[in-house]
Every structure is written in structure tokens, then in C-alpha cells.
Design an enzyme around this catalytic site. Sequence first.
Site, mmCIF file in Angstrom:
data_model
loop_
_atom_site.group_PDB
_atom_site.id
_atom_site.type_symbol
_atom_site.label_atom_id
_atom_site.label_comp_id
_atom_site.label_asym_id
_atom_site.label_seq_id
_atom_site.Cartn_x
_atom_site.Cartn_y
_atom_site.Cartn_z
ATOM 1 N N ARG A 1 0.485 -1.240 -0.376
ATOM 2 C CA ARG A 1 0.062 -0.538 -0.280
ATOM 3 C C ARG A 1 1.456 1.004 0.119
ATOM 4 O O ARG A 1 1.670 1.146 0.555
ATOM 5 C CB ARG A 1 -0.967 -0.269 1.260
ATOM 6 C CG ARG A 1 -1.901 -0.956 1.255
ATOM 7 C CD ARG A 1 -2.579 -1.072 2.490
ATOM 8 N NE ARG A 1 -2.448 -0.981 3.810
ATOM 9 C CZ ARG A 1 -1.955 -0.370 4.441
ATOM 10 N NH1 ARG A 1 -2.047 0.690 4.159
ATOM 11 N NH2 ARG A 1 -0.937 -0.025 5.485
ATOM 12 N N LYS B 1 -8.452 -2.539 0.386
ATOM 13 C CA LYS B 1 -8.858 -1.646 0.789
ATOM 14 C C LYS B 1 -9.216 0.238 1.060
ATOM 15 O O LYS B 1 -10.004 0.372 1.804
ATOM 16 C CB LYS B 1 -6.868 -1.421 2.023
ATOM 17 C CG LYS B 1 -6.363 -2.387 2.831
ATOM 18 C CD LYS B 1 -7.241 -3.382 3.176
ATOM 19 C CE LYS B 1 -6.097 -4.462 3.698
ATOM 20 N NZ LYS B 1 -7.517 -4.858 4.999
ATOM 21 N N HIS C 1 -10.814 -4.942 10.854
ATOM 22 C CA HIS C 1 -9.523 -5.638 10.524
ATOM 23 C C HIS C 1 -9.563 -6.593 11.205
ATOM 24 O O HIS C 1 -8.917 -7.077 12.241
ATOM 25 C CB HIS C 1 -8.970 -3.925 10.688
ATOM 26 C CG HIS C 1 -7.364 -5.145 9.762
ATOM 27 N ND1 HIS C 1 -6.557 -4.243 9.735
ATOM 28 C CD2 HIS C 1 -7.621 -5.444 8.684
ATOM 29 C CE1 HIS C 1 -5.431 -5.276 8.849
ATOM 30 N NE2 HIS C 1 -5.868 -5.678 8.055
ATOM 31 N N SER D 1 -1.932 -6.617 8.894
ATOM 32 C CA SER D 1 -1.183 -7.689 8.608
ATOM 33 C C SER D 1 -0.286 -7.765 8.601
ATOM 34 O O SER D 1 0.747 -7.659 9.337
ATOM 35 C CB SER D 1 -1.494 -6.510 6.608
ATOM 36 O OG SER D 1 -2.275 -6.089 5.791
ATOM 37 N N LYS E 1 -3.799 -13.421 11.015
ATOM 38 C CA LYS E 1 -4.885 -13.278 10.982
ATOM 39 C C LYS E 1 -5.258 -15.055 10.154
ATOM 40 O O LYS E 1 -6.045 -15.859 10.241
ATOM 41 C CB LYS E 1 -5.576 -12.361 10.449
ATOM 42 C CG LYS E 1 -5.474 -10.742 11.927
ATOM 43 C CD LYS E 1 -6.807 -9.400 11.458
ATOM 44 C CE LYS E 1 -6.394 -8.990 9.657
ATOM 45 N NZ LYS E 1 -4.784 -9.027 9.281
ATOM 46 N N THR E 2 -4.903 -14.589 9.292
ATOM 47 C CA THR E 2 -5.282 -15.429 7.644
ATOM 48 C C THR E 2 -4.770 -17.206 8.127
ATOM 49 O O THR E 2 -5.277 -17.876 8.721
ATOM 50 C CB THR E 2 -4.626 -15.172 6.256
ATOM 51 O OG1 THR E 2 -5.006 -13.828 5.775
ATOM 52 C CG2 THR E 2 -4.908 -16.395 5.245
ATOM 53 N N ASP F 1 -10.203 -11.398 6.673
ATOM 54 C CA ASP F 1 -9.201 -10.221 6.998
ATOM 55 C C ASP F 1 -10.528 -9.123 7.588
ATOM 56 O O ASP F 1 -10.434 -7.934 8.381
ATOM 57 C CB ASP F 1 -8.507 -9.646 5.692
ATOM 58 C CG ASP F 1 -7.481 -8.395 5.976
ATOM 59 O OD1 ASP F 1 -7.313 -8.339 7.000
ATOM 60 O OD2 ASP F 1 -7.854 -7.537 4.967
ATOM 61 N N ARG G 1 1.553 -12.056 -2.155
ATOM 62 C CA ARG G 1 0.245 -11.832 -2.178
ATOM 63 C C ARG G 1 -0.245 -13.160 -3.437
ATOM 64 O O ARG G 1 0.149 -13.558 -4.123
ATOM 65 C CB ARG G 1 -0.425 -11.237 -2.276
ATOM 66 C CG ARG G 1 -0.102 -10.344 -0.654
ATOM 67 C CD ARG G 1 -0.844 -10.303 0.180
ATOM 68 N NE ARG G 1 -0.539 -9.113 1.244
ATOM 69 C CZ ARG G 1 -0.393 -9.232 2.397
ATOM 70 N NH1 ARG G 1 -2.527 -9.588 2.150
ATOM 71 N NH2 ARG G 1 -1.430 -8.244 3.611
#
Length: 535
Positions: free
Chosen positions: A61, A202, A221, A239, A243-244, A258, A324
Amino acid sequence: MREIGPAVSSYGLDKLGIRNVDAEHWNYTPEQLVEEALRRHEGALAQGGALVTHTGHHTGRSANDKFVVEEPATRAEIWWGSVNRPFAPDRFDRLHRHILDHLTGKDVFVRDCYAGANPNFRLAVRIVTETAWHNLFARNMFIQPKREDLHSFRPEFTVIQAPSCHAIPAKHGTNSETFILVNFARRLVLIGGSSYAGEIKKSVFSILNFLLPPQGILPMHCSANVGAKGDAAIFFGLSGTGKTTLSADATRTLIGDDEHGWGEDGVFNFEGGCYAKVIKLSREAEPEIHATTRAFGTILENVIMDMDTRALDLDDARLTENTRASYPLSRIPNASATGMAGHPRNIVMLTCDAFGVMPPISKLTPEQAMYHFLSGYTAKVAGTEKGLKEPTATFSTCFGAPFMPRHPAVYAKLLGEKMARHGADCWLVNTGWSGGGYGDGSRMKIAHTRALLDAALTGELAEASFRPDPNFGVLVPDFCPGVPQEVLLPRATWRDPLKYDAKARELRGRFEANFRQFESQVDEKVRAAAIRAAA
């Protein structure tokens, strides 16, 4: 212009000001989009059929190039500052004309989709891209309408994304040639100068974070999953904090990885896909996610591939640490078909502690939960933002400050109300370093983290005995099956305990300094929790 595709909406692009493109490719299937991407040399196929793409200069980002248009209707509701920086409406209009002119004579790909699995709160979004692979990304990541509903689809928000369109800073008032602009009054997002697909995802998340709180929905989030007994759990974190990985548990049903909302009916996914980090991804540790990298329709961003054999090298970070995979949620064997679950029984706040002083797991009182939610301590992990080369300690309020248009107190109040109403337990989990900070200690073993989470989610850990951490006041369990005793106490993992004490004091000071901005926004109980943590 030519309209091509299996399902064209009667609400055409001309109503959005897009009138002079060559061909409009509407709502293509994954097979059609992969074919177009290959024909246009946008990517290459890997073993198994995944589409490998490179995003060029931007591999994360571009936070400094994001702006929110300041206009009367929403001016008082935006949390203005370093995250939400104002952009003048007339400058937005100039850039809007600029991007429309850029698309003149070109092909565009149109994707009509929904953000939000709960039909009562979903947002109809149209995403217009100049490349086929970005349109495939949108198809992977968002929820697809029924084909028979596409003709009558009417977007409530539109995203126009054109990576090869560059701003002129002196003319348009941007920081660089890259721009990510959100205009809530016009219900329009403009993205240019960056091929990083995460900007699309996002931007839609930021929109929902603005629109949902007035409806009593807490946008989060977080990832989410649910057990066989209907015991939902949510996992907050930036990120790279896990989380994933940690929500993809074979014994539990995955709701999403996410972004979620928490309303009166429970939690629901905002998305229809996953956007997982895959650097150093292993088949042994994460078999479900690893399998997606060998599946047709998956997009692999900035992953290195041997062009002769088409073999992937998931360990190669020469382009970025932020490699990714974008894939539909249905690729995960135990994913939820509805994207919805009941109210969470457990709330997990994931922190990637670069100092190496936080306990691997601790139980929080309700007041401590509010404190740590507002603090949002973690480390930004290498590659998730442009120019980030190594983990950097940061405080990202609500574990997602870059995507929160409203003041953090709005989201914190909603979280506190929902926790109180539904009696959820809250756990703070360190997925960062142990035995020392970054460069000295080692990253927490995923096997230990999984064992701790399993004990928390099954209720076994809630019955354990706890002791207060002397530095942060959180409650640390005395024992957990499958985890060595010394791992539970971070000071015991350091070769030099005095160095641990110094680092812990340093981090306490950072907590204290950061929380001053919120003290006037919270009640006395939360302020007391903050004082204990910084004592």
C-alpha cells in the site's frame, strides 16, 4: 463503445461519466479473465494454473498517497490527521477528468459485486479496471451477485482503478504520481499510479468503515471462524500478524480472513475471498493456504516463478516480502458457505511484538481489552507498505488505523458495548518475537501459538490459573498443554534478563505516550487499565 460479457447491467458506465472507452468487458468469468490477462501479457501461468503477476514499483500500500475528499456532508464525521488527509473537491474533479481522459479509447473491465455477506447490510460496488487481472482480483475478493440479478445491478459506490494513469503533483495536488482518493459525497474512489491490488480491497474496506457504524455495525479488521458448537471467534491484527494463518484452522469453519462486521445477528464477512501473505509459506504448516497457490483462478502477486518449468519459489523475496495470493474463499475446504456466524465467544487481539517482551498469550479484563483495542500495538511487517524493509514498532488504533475514517472512539465504543452484551472473553496474543527483539530473538513458533489458541477457544485456558504480568498488568496463564513453561514468561526466554527489563520499560513508556491522545475519550475504568499497563 462495445459492451461485451455474459451479464451487462442496465445501469451503464455512461452514468458514471465513462463514455469514450473502446470496449467494456462486463462481469467476465475467471476463465475469460485469465485468458484476457494472458493475451494482454499481464501475467503468466504457474504449475497448477495460478496466474502470476508483478506489480512493479508498488509492492504494498502507498499510505502517503491516500486522501479523503473534504466536503460539507462528511467533514465533521471524518477523523482528520495523518491517516485521513483532506483533499479539495475541485482537485478531485480534475483528477476524475484526468482518469476519464486516460481511459479514452482503451478497453475496461467491469465487475459488479457486493461487499458484505449479510444481505441486510451489503454494499453494491462497481469496480472498473483497465487490466483483466485486477478485475479477476475483484471477482476473487468480493461477493458475486446471482447472474440473473446482474442486469438490474445498480452500484452504490464505484471504484475506478487505472494503474497506468499517473497524477501530475503540481497540477493535481497529490504527493506523487500515485493517488488513492475516496469521495464519500460522490460515492466514488479513484486509484491510479499503482498496480498493487490491495489498494482496491482496502478502499472498499474504508468505505464500509465509514458507512456501517451509524447502523450499529462494528466494522473490524479481523479474521473470523466458528467451531462445531457455534462458538465464533474473531482475530484482530494488522497484515502479517497471523490473521489469515491462525483463522485457517482445519477443526473450525472459516468465516473470512481479514474484514468483518459485528451486528445484532452476529458477525459477517465483508468479502468473498482471501488475500494471504505467502512468503515462506509451507505445505506442512499451512496446507489449506498452500494448496491455493496451485489452483486455477488464484492470483499470485510478486511471487517468483521459473519461467521454463513454471515452478513457484515461495521462499524468494527478491521482489518483496509482501508476496500475496488472492483466491476465492471457497478454495478453503472448511470455509463457510454463508460468510456469517453468531456472536463471538472469544476475541483475539494479535500483536507482532518486535521488542520481544509481550507474553505469548494473556487474558484481558474488559477494560484492558478496550485499552489494547485503542492502542493497537504491533509491528508493521516488512513489505506491507512501500519502503518498509524490516518490522517497525507501531500503534495502529483499532488494529487498522489506515482504514478507519471515523474517530477511533466510535469503533471502541461499539466494541465495548458488544463485548458487554454478549460476554466475550478477550485474549492478547503475541505472534512476534521471543528471547529478544527483532534481530536478536526469534519469531514465536506457530505450533506454540496454535496450542495456546486452541486452549483459549475450547475454554480450557479460561479455567487455568493466571498471574499478572509485572510490566503490562495482563493476566498470563501458569500452564498450557503443548507449550514449554518458560515460553509463557517472556523474561525467562532472554539470555540477559536485565536487557529484557530495559526493553519492557521502553515499551511501557511507548504505550503510555501513545494513549494520551485517547484519555479524554474513555471512562475512568479504561484509564485505570491504562495506568496499570504503564506503571
